[in-house]
Design a protein around this motif. Structure first.
Motif, short mmCIF file in Angstrom:
data_model
loop_
_atom_site.label_atom_id
_atom_site.label_comp_id
_atom_site.label_asym_id
_atom_site.label_seq_id
_atom_site.Cartn_x
_atom_site.Cartn_y
_atom_site.Cartn_z
N THR A 109 -14.33 10.83 24.31
CA THR A 109 -13.32 11.80 23.88
C THR A 109 -12.93 11.60 22.43
O THR A 109 -12.66 12.57 21.70
N HIS A 110 -12.88 10.35 21.99
CA HIS A 110 -12.43 10.05 20.63
C HIS A 110 -13.57 9.78 19.66
O HIS A 110 -13.36 9.21 18.59
N SER A 112 -16.91 11.65 17.61
CA SER A 112 -17.46 12.95 17.24
C SER A 112 -18.84 13.13 17.86
O SER A 112 -19.46 12.17 18.35
N PRO A 265 -12.66 14.92 16.97
CA PRO A 265 -11.52 14.05 16.63
C PRO A 265 -11.17 14.16 15.17
O PRO A 265 -12.06 14.30 14.32
#
Length: 266
Positions: A109-110, A112, A265
């Protein structure tokens, strides 16, 4: 980390089935891939990194896990425990597809799309060259054990490293080896749509297969037009997931695919 009591219906599911020979259900999505392809062209031109549809779908899956926290769990001793991050396991092929391996990318999720692509390429190269310590130990262990012993060893290893959350990397069994979801591509072989079962030792709620992007006739604003369409299928473990959660997960994945740039992100 937090834990909570498992709901009654899910306790019944765990009691009724062995993991996960029976409690699987399937879903499929057809997604207009125009935004995904446009983003791929842009990010490849800017970064010089070969980001693929599979990398983006992996990011979409991580977004789905973040939006449906009920999927972001592991189960141990009758309780659910929230996973620390949205980790995605990408299946990769070796020797021209003759052998399969895989890489867990943590906290997708965090990261790229470029970060995911670079890390996956680096880890895959290490596996091919024999320099990846985790894969080397795992392969040595699996190659040494007789087939009749593999099943109990793999199940026991999954229980120790996921349910008990132990890190046994020294034995070729890293902590939570498969993360919270798995992604693999069949589109690279020109396959439009495929389904795959969940193995008992995965101990995760969902496996996602990425199909080929094809030009298809679709209706847009009342007109039939050609659009690039991506077929995605998913296998869910009913002990973790019910239908409403699967629908929310699919909606979050579709949301990402409609505008992947928006979820990069900062």
């Amino acid at each position: 980390m937090t834990s909570r009591r498992i709901p009654t219906w899910r306790r019944l599911a765990w009691a009724a089935w062995r993991p996960p020979s029976d409690p699987q259900f399937y879903g499929e999505l057809d997604i207009d891939a125009s935004a995904l392809l446009a983003y791929l062209d842009q990010v490849r031109a800017v970064s010089g990194v070969h980001v693929t549809i599979t990398h983006l779908v992996g990011r979409a899956v991580a977004h789905g896990l973040s939006q449906v926290p009920e999927l972001r769990t592991r189960v141990a001793f009758g309780r659910e425990h929230e996973r620390e991050s949205n980790d995605v396991f990408f299946i990769t092929s070796l020797e021209g597809g003759k052998e399969l391996s895989g890489v867990k990318i943590t906290d997708v999720t965090h990261k790229s799309a470029v970060d995911v692509a670079v890390e996956l390429t680096r880890r895959h190269a290490a596996i091919v060259s024999g320099a990846d310590p985790e894969f080397g130990r795992s392969k040595a262990l699996l190659g040494w054990l007789p087939i009749w012993l593999l099943r109990p060893v793999m199940r026991c290893g999954a229980w120790l490293t996921t349910a008990l959350d132990l890190d046994l990397t020294v034995l070729g069994m890293p902590r939570q080896a498969f993360g919270g979801a798995m992604v693999t591509s069949v589109g690279m072989w020109g396959v439009r749509r495929a389904f795959s079962p969940l193995a008992a030792y995965y101990r995760m709620p969902v496996l996602v297969l990425v199909g080929a992007v094809e030009q298809r006739a679709v209706v847009v604003d009342g007109q039939v037009v050609a659009r690039p369409v991506l077929g995605i299928t998913a296998t869910f473990d009913h002990r973790y997931v019910d239908g409403s959660q699967a629908v929310r997960f699919a909606a979050a994945a579709r949301e990402y695919c409609a505008d992947p740039r928006a979820f990069e992100p900062g």
